[in-house]
Design a protein around this motif. Structure first.
Motif, PDB file in Angstrom:
ATOM      1  N   MET A   1     -13.749  51.369 -13.910  1.00  0.00           N
ATOM      2  CA  MET A   1     -14.127  52.322 -14.943  1.00  0.00           C
ATOM      3  C   MET A   1     -12.862  52.750 -15.675  1.00  0.00           C
ATOM      4  O   MET A   1     -11.822  52.949 -15.066  1.00  0.00           O
ATOM      5  N   GLU A   2     -12.955  52.896 -16.971  1.00  0.00           N
ATOM      6  CA  GLU A   2     -11.822  53.330 -17.758  1.00  0.00           C
ATOM      7  C   GLU A   2     -11.356  54.695 -17.276  1.00  0.00           C
ATOM      8  O   GLU A   2     -12.144  55.540 -16.877  1.00  0.00           O
ATOM      9  N   LEU A  19     -19.587  66.093 -14.549  1.00  0.00           N
ATOM     10  CA  LEU A  19     -18.508  65.159 -14.862  1.00  0.00           C
ATOM     11  C   LEU A  19     -17.507  65.064 -13.711  1.00  0.00           C
ATOM     12  O   LEU A  19     -17.005  63.989 -13.406  1.00  0.00           O
ATOM     13  N   ASP A  20     -17.252  66.192 -13.062  1.00  0.00           N
ATOM     14  CA  ASP A  20     -16.338  66.185 -11.919  1.00  0.00           C
ATOM     15  C   ASP A  20     -16.905  65.349 -10.775  1.00  0.00           C
ATOM     16  O   ASP A  20     -16.174  64.600 -10.122  1.00  0.00           O
ATOM     17  N   LEU A  21     -18.202  65.474 -10.524  1.00  0.00           N
ATOM     18  CA  LEU A  21     -18.844  64.670  -9.488  1.00  0.00           C
ATOM     19  C   LEU A  21     -18.743  63.189  -9.846  1.00  0.00           C
ATOM     20  O   LEU A  21     -18.436  62.353  -8.994  1.00  0.00           O
ATOM     21  N   LEU A  22     -18.968  62.863 -11.108  1.00  0.00           N
ATOM     22  CA  LEU A  22     -18.877  61.470 -11.550  1.00  0.00           C
ATOM     23  C   LEU A  22     -17.456  60.938 -11.403  1.00  0.00           C
ATOM     24  O   LEU A  22     -17.261  59.781 -11.017  1.00  0.00           O
ATOM     25  N   GLN A  23     -16.463  61.764 -11.674  1.00  0.00           N
ATOM     26  CA  GLN A  23     -15.070  61.349 -11.516  1.00  0.00           C
ATOM     27  C   GLN A  23     -14.781  61.029 -10.052  1.00  0.00           C
ATOM     28  O   GLN A  23     -14.162  60.019  -9.730  1.00  0.00           O
ATOM     29  N   GLN A  24     -15.257  61.878  -9.176  1.00  0.00           N
ATOM     30  CA  GLN A  24     -15.076  61.658  -7.744  1.00  0.00           C
ATOM     31  C   GLN A  24     -15.754  60.352  -7.317  1.00  0.00           C
ATOM     32  O   GLN A  24     -15.181  59.555  -6.575  1.00  0.00           O
ATOM     33  N   MET A  25     -16.956  60.128  -7.811  1.00  0.00           N
ATOM     34  CA  MET A  25     -17.683  58.891  -7.499  1.00  0.00           C
ATOM     35  C   MET A  25     -16.916  57.676  -8.013  1.00  0.00           C
ATOM     36  O   MET A  25     -16.834  56.656  -7.331  1.00  0.00           O
ATOM     37  N   ALA A  26     -16.384  57.782  -9.227  1.00  0.00           N
ATOM     38  CA  ALA A  26     -15.662  56.657  -9.822  1.00  0.00           C
ATOM     39  C   ALA A  26     -14.443  56.295  -8.985  1.00  0.00           C
ATOM     40  O   ALA A  26     -14.170  55.112  -8.746  1.00  0.00           O
ATOM     41  N   GLN A  27     -13.742  57.297  -8.507  1.00  0.00           N
ATOM     42  CA  GLN A  27     -12.553  57.036  -7.697  1.00  0.00           C
ATOM     43  C   GLN A  27     -12.929  56.426  -6.352  1.00  0.00           C
ATOM     44  O   GLN A  27     -12.303  55.478  -5.893  1.00  0.00           O
ATOM     45  N   GLY A  29     -15.702  54.838  -5.579  1.00  0.00           N
ATOM     46  CA  GLY A  29     -16.465  53.605  -5.695  1.00  0.00           C
ATOM     47  C   GLY A  29     -15.695  52.439  -6.274  1.00  0.00           C
ATOM     48  O   GLY A  29     -16.200  51.320  -6.301  1.00  0.00           O
ATOM     49  N   ALA A  30     -14.468  52.683  -6.712  1.00  0.00           N
ATOM     50  CA  ALA A  30     -13.679  51.618  -7.327  1.00  0.00           C
ATOM     51  C   ALA A  30     -13.496  50.454  -6.352  1.00  0.00           C
ATOM     52  O   ALA A  30     -13.139  50.648  -5.195  1.00  0.00           O
ATOM     53  N   GLY A  31     -13.801  49.262  -6.820  1.00  0.00           N
ATOM     54  CA  GLY A  31     -13.586  48.070  -6.022  1.00  0.00           C
ATOM     55  C   GLY A  31     -14.672  47.747  -5.010  1.00  0.00           C
ATOM     56  O   GLY A  31     -14.549  46.786  -4.263  1.00  0.00           O
ATOM     57  N   LYS A  32     -15.730  48.546  -4.973  1.00  0.00           N
ATOM     58  CA  LYS A  32     -16.810  48.270  -4.021  1.00  0.00           C
ATOM     59  C   LYS A  32     -17.576  47.029  -4.470  1.00  0.00           C
ATOM     60  O   LYS A  32     -17.767  46.788  -5.651  1.00  0.00           O
ATOM     61  N   SER A  33     -18.026  46.265  -3.497  1.00  0.00           N
ATOM     62  CA  SER A  33     -18.820  45.073  -3.797  1.00  0.00           C
ATOM     63  C   SER A  33     -20.229  45.506  -4.198  1.00  0.00           C
ATOM     64  O   SER A  33     -20.657  46.621  -3.872  1.00  0.00           O
ATOM     65  N   PRO A  34     -20.965  44.635  -4.890  1.00  0.00           N
ATOM     66  CA  PRO A  34     -22.335  44.998  -5.273  1.00  0.00           C
ATOM     67  C   PRO A  34     -23.206  45.382  -4.071  1.00  0.00           C
ATOM     68  O   PRO A  34     -24.028  46.281  -4.164  1.00  0.00           O
ATOM     69  N   SER A  35     -22.978  44.735  -2.926  1.00  0.00           N
ATOM     70  CA  SER A  35     -23.793  45.068  -1.752  1.00  0.00           C
ATOM     71  C   SER A  35     -23.452  46.448  -1.197  1.00  0.00           C
ATOM     72  O   SER A  35     -24.290  47.095  -0.581  1.00  0.00           O
ATOM     73  N   ASP A  36     -22.227  46.911  -1.432  1.00  0.00           N
ATOM     74  CA  ASP A  36     -21.822  48.245  -0.984  1.00  0.00           C
ATOM     75  C   ASP A  36     -22.130  49.315  -2.028  1.00  0.00           C
ATOM     76  O   ASP A  36     -22.140  50.503  -1.721  1.00  0.00           O
ATOM     77  N   LEU A  37     -22.357  48.896  -3.256  1.00  0.00           N
ATOM     78  CA  LEU A  37     -22.528  49.839  -4.349  1.00  0.00           C
ATOM     79  C   LEU A  37     -23.824  50.636  -4.253  1.00  0.00           C
ATOM     80  O   LEU A  37     -23.824  51.846  -4.471  1.00  0.00           O
ATOM     81  N   LEU A  38     -24.914  49.986  -3.909  1.00  0.00           N
ATOM     82  CA  LEU A  38     -26.195  50.691  -3.847  1.00  0.00           C
ATOM     83  C   LEU A  38     -26.184  51.818  -2.811  1.00  0.00           C
ATOM     84  O   LEU A  38     -26.505  52.961  -3.158  1.00  0.00           O
ATOM     85  N   PRO A  39     -25.781  51.575  -1.560  1.00  0.00           N
ATOM     86  CA  PRO A  39     -25.745  52.685  -0.609  1.00  0.00           C
ATOM     87  C   PRO A  39     -24.760  53.779  -1.025  1.00  0.00           C
ATOM     88  O   PRO A  39     -25.017  54.963  -0.815  1.00  0.00           O
ATOM     89  N   PHE A  40     -23.656  53.382  -1.646  1.00  0.00           N
ATOM     90  CA  PHE A  40     -22.680  54.357  -2.103  1.00  0.00           C
ATOM     91  C   PHE A  40     -23.282  55.273  -3.168  1.00  0.00           C
ATOM     92  O   PHE A  40     -23.149  56.494  -3.100  1.00  0.00           O
ATOM     93  N   ILE A  41     -23.965  54.678  -4.147  1.00  0.00           N
ATOM     94  CA  ILE A  41     -24.566  55.476  -5.225  1.00  0.00           C
ATOM     95  C   ILE A  41     -25.680  56.369  -4.677  1.00  0.00           C
ATOM     96  O   ILE A  41     -25.799  57.529  -5.072  1.00  0.00           O
ATOM     97  N   MET A  42     -26.475  55.840  -3.763  1.00  0.00           N
ATOM     98  CA  MET A  42     -27.548  56.641  -3.170  1.00  0.00           C
ATOM     99  C   MET A  42     -26.972  57.847  -2.417  1.00  0.00           C
ATOM    100  O   MET A  42     -27.485  58.958  -2.524  1.00  0.00           O
ATOM    101  N   ASN A  43     -25.892  57.637  -1.684  1.00  0.00           N
ATOM    102  CA  ASN A  43     -25.250  58.722  -0.958  1.00  0.00           C
ATOM    103  C   ASN A  43     -24.663  59.746  -1.927  1.00  0.00           C
ATOM    104  O   ASN A  43     -24.797  60.952  -1.723  1.00  0.00           O
ATOM    105  N   ALA A  44     -24.035  59.272  -2.984  1.00  0.00           N
ATOM    106  CA  ALA A  44     -23.452  60.177  -3.971  1.00  0.00           C
ATOM    107  C   ALA A  44     -24.534  60.997  -4.667  1.00  0.00           C
ATOM    108  O   ALA A  44     -24.362  62.195  -4.913  1.00  0.00           O
ATOM    109  N   ALA A  45     -25.666  60.367  -4.967  1.00  0.00           N
ATOM    110  CA  ALA A  45     -26.775  61.094  -5.591  1.00  0.00           C
ATOM    111  C   ALA A  45     -27.296  62.174  -4.651  1.00  0.00           C
ATOM    112  O   ALA A  45     -27.601  63.293  -5.084  1.00  0.00           O
ATOM    113  N   SER A  46     -27.372  61.859  -3.383  1.00  0.00           N
ATOM    114  CA  SER A  46     -27.816  62.837  -2.391  1.00  0.00           C
ATOM    115  C   SER A  46     -26.842  64.012  -2.313  1.00  0.00           C
ATOM    116  O   SER A  46     -27.253  65.166  -2.254  1.00  0.00           O
TER     117      SER A  46
END
Length: 90
Positions: A1-2, A19-27, A29-46
């Protein structure tokens, strides 16, 4: 992410705490594989929901479009796949 994705005018009206939560997620989640991305995003949403943050559909669509900016077609396709999987899980 830029690094300056938060300065994107499409996000101008979004609450700073979101925006702060999204920044934390971006940091984190950087470099996560697609298979790791879904559980990561679900956890972050929770975590966001537990913190009292709720994103409306327009905010979610804007975030996804900003995330796609500057990505290769393959990366954009992966992101679309993750988004579609998340929609199916609702």
């Amino acid at each position: 992410m830029e690094e300056n994705w938060q300065d994107n005018p499409r996000l101008a009206g979004m609450d700073r705490s979101k925006l702060d939560l999204l920044q934390q997620m971006a940091q984190q989640g950087a470099g996560k594989s697609p298979s790791d991305l879904l559980p990561f995003i679900m956890n972050a949403a929770s975590q966001g929901r537990n913190a009292g943050l709720h994103f409306n559909p327009q905010e979610i669509n804007t975030i996804i479009e900003v995330l796609k900016m500057g990505k290769s077609p393959q990366e954009r396709a992966k992101l679309d796949k993750v988004v579609n999987l998340m929609k199916m899980m609702k």
